[in-house]
Design a protein around this motif. Structure first.
Motif, short mmCIF file in Angstrom:
data_model
loop_
_atom_site.label_atom_id
_atom_site.label_comp_id
_atom_site.label_asym_id
_atom_site.label_seq_id
_atom_site.Cartn_x
_atom_site.Cartn_y
_atom_site.Cartn_z
N LEU A 1 -14.54 9.88 3.05
CA LEU A 1 -14.67 8.77 3.99
C LEU A 1 -15.23 9.25 5.21
CD1 LEU A 1 -11.33 6.57 3.31
CD2 LEU A 1 -13.65 6.17 2.58
N ARG A 2 -15.09 10.17 5.90
CA ARG A 2 -15.54 10.73 7.09
C ARG A 2 -16.96 10.94 6.97
NH1 ARG A 2 -11.96 11.69 11.15
NH2 ARG A 2 -13.94 12.29 12.45
N ARG A 3 -17.21 11.58 5.81
CA ARG A 3 -18.86 11.84 5.57
C ARG A 3 -19.48 10.36 5.38
NH1 ARG A 3 -22.48 11.93 1.76
NH2 ARG A 3 -21.25 11.40 0.21
N MET A 4 -18.82 9.51 4.44
CA MET A 4 -19.58 8.03 4.38
C MET A 4 -19.96 7.40 5.54
SD MET A 4 -17.62 6.89 0.78
CE MET A 4 -18.45 5.10 1.03
N PHE A 5 -18.71 7.25 6.40
CA PHE A 5 -18.64 6.43 7.65
C PHE A 5 -19.45 7.33 8.71
CE2 PHE A 5 -16.59 3.95 4.67
CZ PHE A 5 -17.06 2.56 4.95
N SER A 6 -19.75 8.42 8.59
CA SER A 6 -20.59 9.31 9.72
C SER A 6 -19.52 9.18 10.83
CB SER A 6 -21.92 8.67 10.11
OG SER A 6 -22.76 8.43 9.08
N LEU A 7 -18.11 9.62 10.64
CA LEU A 7 -17.07 9.67 11.51
C LEU A 7 -17.19 10.89 12.39
CD1 LEU A 7 -14.17 8.04 9.81
CD2 LEU A 7 -15.36 6.91 11.51
N ASP A 8 -17.96 11.76 11.93
CA ASP A 8 -18.29 13.06 12.98
C ASP A 8 -19.44 13.08 13.64
OD1 ASP A 8 -15.38 14.17 11.97
OD2 ASP A 8 -16.41 14.62 9.99
N VAL A 9 -20.16 12.15 13.75
CA VAL A 9 -21.64 12.09 14.38
C VAL A 9 -21.28 11.49 15.53
CG1 VAL A 9 -24.01 10.87 14.12
CG2 VAL A 9 -22.60 11.97 12.24
N ASN A 10 -21.35 12.06 16.61
CA ASN A 10 -21.35 11.78 18.23
C ASN A 10 -22.82 11.26 18.63
OD1 ASN A 10 -20.63 11.20 20.69
ND2 ASN A 10 -19.78 13.28 21.22
N LEU A 11 -22.85 9.98 18.88
CA LEU A 11 -24.20 9.51 19.14
C LEU A 11 -24.44 9.53 20.69
CD1 LEU A 11 -24.52 6.54 16.79
CD2 LEU A 11 -25.58 8.81 16.48
N GLU A 12 -23.62 10.33 21.48
CA GLU A 12 -23.92 10.11 22.80
C GLU A 12 -25.12 10.90 23.00
OE1 GLU A 12 -23.29 8.65 26.28
OE2 GLU A 12 -21.98 8.30 24.61
N ALA B 1 -7.83 3.40 6.23
CA ALA B 1 -7.90 3.39 4.55
C ALA B 1 -6.43 3.25 4.07
CB ALA B 1 -8.81 4.27 4.27
N GLU B 2 -6.56 2.28 3.00
CA GLU B 2 -5.45 2.01 2.21
C GLU B 2 -5.69 2.02 0.71
OE1 GLU B 2 -2.94 -0.72 5.59
OE2 GLU B 2 -4.35 -1.56 4.40
N PHE C 1 0.91 -0.92 -0.02
CA PHE C 1 -0.04 0.14 0.19
C PHE C 1 0.93 1.17 -0.10
CE2 PHE C 1 -3.82 -1.61 0.09
CZ PHE C 1 -4.30 -2.85 0.75
N VAL C 2 0.47 2.16 -0.53
CA VAL C 2 1.15 3.58 -0.96
C VAL C 2 0.66 4.57 0.02
CG1 VAL C 2 1.94 5.07 -2.37
CG2 VAL C 2 1.90 2.72 -3.18
N THR C 3 -0.52 4.65 0.05
CA THR C 3 -1.24 5.82 0.68
C THR C 3 -2.33 5.10 1.91
OG1 THR C 3 -1.39 7.26 -1.39
CG2 THR C 3 -2.94 7.76 0.62
N ARG C 4 -1.88 5.65 3.04
CA ARG C 4 -2.59 5.27 4.27
C ARG C 4 -3.21 6.28 4.90
NH1 ARG C 4 2.17 2.29 4.32
NH2 ARG C 4 1.77 -0.15 4.23
N LEU C 5 -4.35 6.21 5.32
CA LEU C 5 -5.30 7.24 6.14
C LEU C 5 -5.59 6.58 7.48
CD1 LEU C 5 -7.35 8.90 3.23
CD2 LEU C 5 -5.22 9.51 4.20
#
Length: 301
Positions: free
Chosen positions: A81-92, A63-64, A3-7
């Motif tokens: 990817l942040r939008r797709m996987f709802s990473l900025d949604v805090n469900l607390e 992500a690779e 893999f060349v690019t990793r996030l």
């Protein structure tokens, strides 16, 4: 090739990658493939298709990509990817609120960390939703895959050819008969192709909807042939990730509410709206968790 690019992308709050991706593997087989414990799907970044490998490491989504991405492409992929996987949604706050709803508290608790996964762009979401109108999930997935195979392209990856969802331009070039040959009915073939042509000629700008309130998005979409309220609400849910949608006419939601709230008969749309008053401003996630509950055959009350 290595893999060349990793996030590495950390979520804003509690997050269950296992619960979230279980649904992808079950219901999004045309988009996601599982290889060696990782998920793979094709995405367009900077206008070109790439293959992204996805997994969970420690407390972050990683992500690779087996390509060198430019800084702009890497930034665009991170945002997608942040939008797709709802990473900025805090469900607390949602979890705290649902503890006060006796009928949903345990159901929500059992799904701690389950997030919605959005489609990568509004066009893909809209076309998939239209194809899925009044069809069971399995046949809808078959038709989606047939459209991809007919109009899309493929990316070579580790000896395989992985499908890429077609662009509006690629679908706009089709004839209605092309889709009818794939078991699309005539009206649905017209909806898919005509909407794609509207996007290509500029008479439909999906991106302009992003800044509008929920109800205004619905009002803009309803005049389009093939788009009803359910389709517009699905676009808001799974294309935009809007948090407070209540598609009360949805049969699946009404079935879930009947089971969870132990009503004698299937609730009406109005009755679901009354019950759903306790879910705001997190109605989308209450609905999503109820749909997930309904999709689990081992669930018993």
């Amino acid at each position: 090739m290595g893999f060349v690019t990793r996030l590495e992308l950390k979520p804003a709050g509690v997050y269950s990658f296992a619960a979230t991706t279980r649904r992808l593997v079950s219901f999004e087989k045309s988009a996601y493939q599982v290889r060696d414990g990782r998920l793979y799907r094709t995405l367009r970044v900077g206008g070109r298709p790439i293959v992204v490998g996805l997994g969970w490491r420690g407390e972050a989504l990683f992500a690779e990509v087996e390509e060198v991405l430019t800084p702009a492409e890497e930034e665009a992929l991170t945002k997608t990817l942040r939008r797709m996987f709802s990473l900025d949604v805090n469900l607390e706050p949602f979890y705290v609120q649902m503890e006060q709803v006796p009928e949903l508290a345990a159901l929500v608790r059992e799904r701690n960390g389950l997030h919605m996964v959005l489609d990568p762009d509004l066009y893909e979401c809209l076309i998939k939703t239209i194809i899925g109108q009044q069809l069971n999930l399995a046949f809808a997935a078959t038709l989606i895959r047939r459209l991809i195979d007919l109009a899309g392209e493929e990316v070579a990856y580790r000896g395989e050819l992985l499908p890429v969802f077609p662009t509006p331009e690629q679908v706009a070039r089709l004839d209605y008969a092309d889709l009818q040959a794939l078991q699309f009915n005539r009206r649905k073939a017209e909806y898919v192709i005509d909407l794609s042509r509207k996007i290509v000629d500029g008479s439909l700008d999906l991106t302009s909807l992003l800044s509008l309130p929920d109800e205004e998005v619905v009002e803009r979409l309803l005049p389009l042939r093939g788009v009803g309220r359910w389709t517009a609400e699905c676009l808001l849910l799974f294309g935009m990730g809007r948090p407070n949608l209540l598609p009360a006419a949805d049969i699946g939601l009404r079935n879930a509410v009947r089971r969870v709230y132990h009503t004698d008969a299937q609730p009406t749309e109005q009755e679901v709206r009354q019950l759903g008053g306790a879910w705001a401003p997190w109605s989308s996630y209450a609905v999503f968790y109820l749909w997930d509950y309904l999709s689990q055959p081992e669930t018993k009350e």
